[in-house]
Design an enzyme around this catalytic site. Structure first.
Site, PDB file in Angstrom:
ATOM      1  N   ASN A 101       8.192 -11.489   1.352  1.00 23.82           N
ATOM      2  CA  ASN A 101       6.852 -11.711   0.809  1.00 23.82           C
ATOM      3  C   ASN A 101       6.408 -13.154   0.800  1.00 23.82           C
ATOM      4  OD1 ASN A 101       5.806  -9.095   0.132  1.00 23.82           O
ATOM      5  ND2 ASN A 101       7.640  -8.944  -1.129  1.00 23.82           N
TER       6      ASN A 101
ATOM      7  N   THR B 276       0.856  -1.179   0.000  1.00 20.70           N
ATOM      8  CA  THR B 276       0.000   0.000   0.000  1.00 20.70           C
ATOM      9  C   THR B 276       0.884   1.218   0.000  1.00 20.70           C
ATOM     10  OG1 THR B 276      -1.602  -1.151   1.347  1.00 20.70           O
ATOM     11  CG2 THR B 276      -1.820   1.206   1.213  1.00 20.70           C
TER      12      THR B 276
END
Lengths: 472, 472
Positions: free
Chosen positions: A467, A235
């Site tokens: 990730n 984000t």
């Protein structure tokens, strides 16, 4: 505030680094200490716009966060003109929907504050999530005695989970009570919007406008980078504040222009989140004339043009900090596509190079792999006919130290590359890749001199570790 | 031939694996031994088409290759109908240009052979490279006494370097002299086209056609996956051979159809190379009627339809082997986008999910991160309006063991996910992700039942190691 304790990130032995990779630690040290290599990107002072006060407050949106600020409040003493750009993702987070509606109903005027939480994105949370976002804004309005619908709302963090809304609302009065205009307050606020960022991203500068040479204006901005701990998403958030007076329509068009050449020209991993938002507030507290948007058919005023340039430069610098802190990034790469007959094609090519996993891993490996760059040029989708002509295409590395460019491919023919020099150039954190399209099929005659630039980082083992991590 | 010596790939301790990652070994063991986990994808026998002979010969295109076959020759005793699909990259390698021209001048008829070298892609090599590719084909024609322009040429490997053409030409007579139709010859040939593949990719099957129930036809195919050692590019090559008789126009349209649903529906890393080529040869050696292409306005014959289905299934199976051997891959993932009002939108969404680094790293981390899947659905470019409607979108995992699907998001609302079960499902090498668009904005009424499928693999540390490696 921001600790100056430096973890031995730069000094670890390769064995320790290897172990670190295996135990899957995050890029952001758990104690929020700033890595030594990133210290230089954190300002030690700033020139902040008049009439704005800010605070960073601890809420504990994530239960594991027991002490770091995760609620940011940016407030103006007076109503502001405001503008924003939002994610184009079809799944738009609740705060994106609410802030968009607020700006629309307000026609870009009368905005007093931006309230932001990190730790939870309030995305894909249904009607309840929308109510939470509305309540955050309302509570800020009530605390400051502002009119209803005076606050913009942003969230970043985990997707698909509801906000701990009571905890957040309970702390908004504290956030309001601790508003301040000091450098430390700005830094704490910038820190509060971070997720897996390894350093807060804050910039400020002063400027003048042609019509009011006697007035000095300030512009400050903060942003946060792509980061996630499962099941989050990347984000990107940003807030810019200025004490110049700017008409809402002018603010929106200047923001749009500057973002397309900055935040929309960077890539960490090519994923566009549900929450991306950049907002700008202009309160006019520094006086001077109001910058107006050009009316249809007439030329933009000198002030408008000057402010557009100032915003674009500033947004570029701010967005580059996001790339510097890309998850697992070891390189900061500028790709410049030159001499395209057409700007949009140049931009698509730059964007495709910036997203290519093969280019990004080669850069991580410090490998002068022009073949992969050329390959990405060749498979870029949507490029107009006649823009990419193999025998007119050249690829070079432009070293950041000002030494001559290193030609890799000239007019479609590979150069005998000085590997030793290539290796030296690739040791640097910074690199510029230049792709020259030679004007396309019409050659120099058809060359409109259209250039496009993208900034991106490499793909490292650490990126995969961050990730690919199990939920924690 | 292919060694059965199994390296302890599956048995290494995590410490050894960690070390292995650090010393940056390639996915393909240097001794070409097949990893234990990949043994099951290598056939131990086959049913090969009549009238085809093949060979894998050692040339040493890369000086470091002192003993493994790197020149593949696939030859038919009689002239074949032929068709091919080539890379869409604007930088087309010399063999792509030459083979395209050969097929065009031949109108898809009279092709006798395909000659392929690995170790050097003959891409971005100028006029000299084109001459090299022409010479390879000519030398094969001369050896076999075929007419001129009877051979297709392919290359895979390093870009920007000239072929060691004399070495290659000198070995073509040996390649011709050792042509054979045994299973071992086919396997050796499939091995010869590999680069960093960890196993040869070879399939064969028999089939019948409605018009000639008494004839049994054979179809064999080999392919190679994306792999590179600097400064290479990913290159995908494939050759299919059948002893059915097929008219060139029918062969081309059947190939195009089957490739769009197989090789063009897989993704390792989203990079499209300069050399990608899939060719098919049909020599008619098994007799029976010739399969004709449908004439404009008329329906395709039963034979044509049957052959199209057979080719599509076969090409899917073959292309899936490429995904199984994706660089550093630990997962084989099928993504199925269902109930789209429009096929092309469904395909774009499937492709975007398959390319998302965030989805790919989450799968590597065995993380039920539906947020990232949803995010990729939302930012897919080029999707028609009304196809993606958040409140109609559902995401599920479909386990490969046939147990019930695990719903993650239903009509835009997150499910309370059984994390334990999700974790069990994600331990498997295989996973199917289902995205149901619920018919888009028109809902079930507007649902044309359009589905699209993509196959892809995860992004691992090993992927970064392989592609970030220094030149060797």
């Amino acid at each position: 505030m921001v600790s100056n304790t430096q973890p031995a990130t730069m000094a670890v032995s390769s064995f320790a680094r290897m172990l670190k990779g295996q135990v899957r630690c995050y890029s952001a040290p758990l104690d929020m200490a700033i890595p030594a290599s990133k210290q230089r990107y954190i300002p030690t002072s700033g020139t902040y716009p008049k009439g704005f006060k800010v605070s960073g407050t601890h809420v504990g949106v994530k239960a594991s966060n027991t002490r770091f600020p995760d609620l940011a409040l940016i407030a103006s003493d007076t109503p502001c003109a405001a503008a924003a750009v939002f994610t184009t993702n079809k799944f738009q987070a609740a705060p994106v929907q609410v802030s968009r509606q607020t700006l629309k109903s307000r026609k870009g005027e009368g905005i007093r504050a931006v309230v932001i939480n990190s730790g939870c994105a309030n995305a894909v949370t249904g009607k309840g999530g929308l109510e939470d976002a509305v309540q955050m804004g309302q509570t800020v309005d009530e605390c400051s005695g502002a009119e209803k619908n005076s606050s913009l709302v942003m969230s970043t963090g985990v997707i698909g989970q509801r906000l701990p809304i009571k905890k957040i609302l309970d702390r908004i009065p504290t956030a309001h009570a601790t508003l301040d205009s000091t450098h430390d307050a700005w830094l704490s606020t910038a820190r509060a919007i971070c997720t897996t960022d390894t350093f807060p991203k804050l910039l400020s500068r002063t400027f003048t406008l042609p019509s009011s040479p006697g007035h000095t204006y300030s512009l400050a901005g903060m942003t946060k980078g792509a980061g996630m701990i499962h099941p989050n998403m990347a984000t990107l958030l940003g807030v810019l504040c200025t004490d110049a007076a700017v008409e809402p329509a002018a603010l929106q068009s200047i923001l749009k222009h500057s973002i397309s050449r900055s935040f929309n020209s960077i890539s960490i991993d090519g994923d566009t989140s549900t929450n991306d938002t950049i907002a700008v507030l202009a309160n006019g507290a520094a006086g001077g004339e109001t910058v107006q948007a050009p009316t249809t058919g007439s030329e933009a005023s000198a002030d408008y043009q000057a402010l557009q340039t100032i915003f674009t430069d500033f947004a570029q610098e701010l967005s580059q900090l996001v790339v510097r802190d890309g998850e697992g990034a070891t390189k900061f790469v500028t790709v410049r596509v030159r001499n395209s007959p057409d700007y949009e094609s140049a931009r698509l090519i730059a964007s495709t190079i910036a997203r290519s996993p093969l280019v990004k891993t080669a850069l991580y490996g410090r490998d002068a792999n022009w073949g992969r760059i050329l390959c990405a040029v060749g498979y870029t989708q949507g490029v107009k006919d006649g823009v990419v002509v193999p025998e007119r295409t050249s690829v070079s590395f432009r070293p950041v130290d000002g030494s001559p460019i290193l030609k890799l491919l000239v007019n479609g023919e590979p150069e005998a590359v000085d590997e030793e020099r290539a290796s030296v150039i690739l040791q640097n954190e910074d690199l510029e890749i230049e792709v020259d399209l030679g004007g396309g099929e019409k050659g120099a005659a058809g060359c409109g001199g259209e250039d496009a630039v993208y900034w991106f980082c490499d793909f490292s083992h650490e990126y995969v570790t961050i990730n690919g991590d199990y939920r924690t």
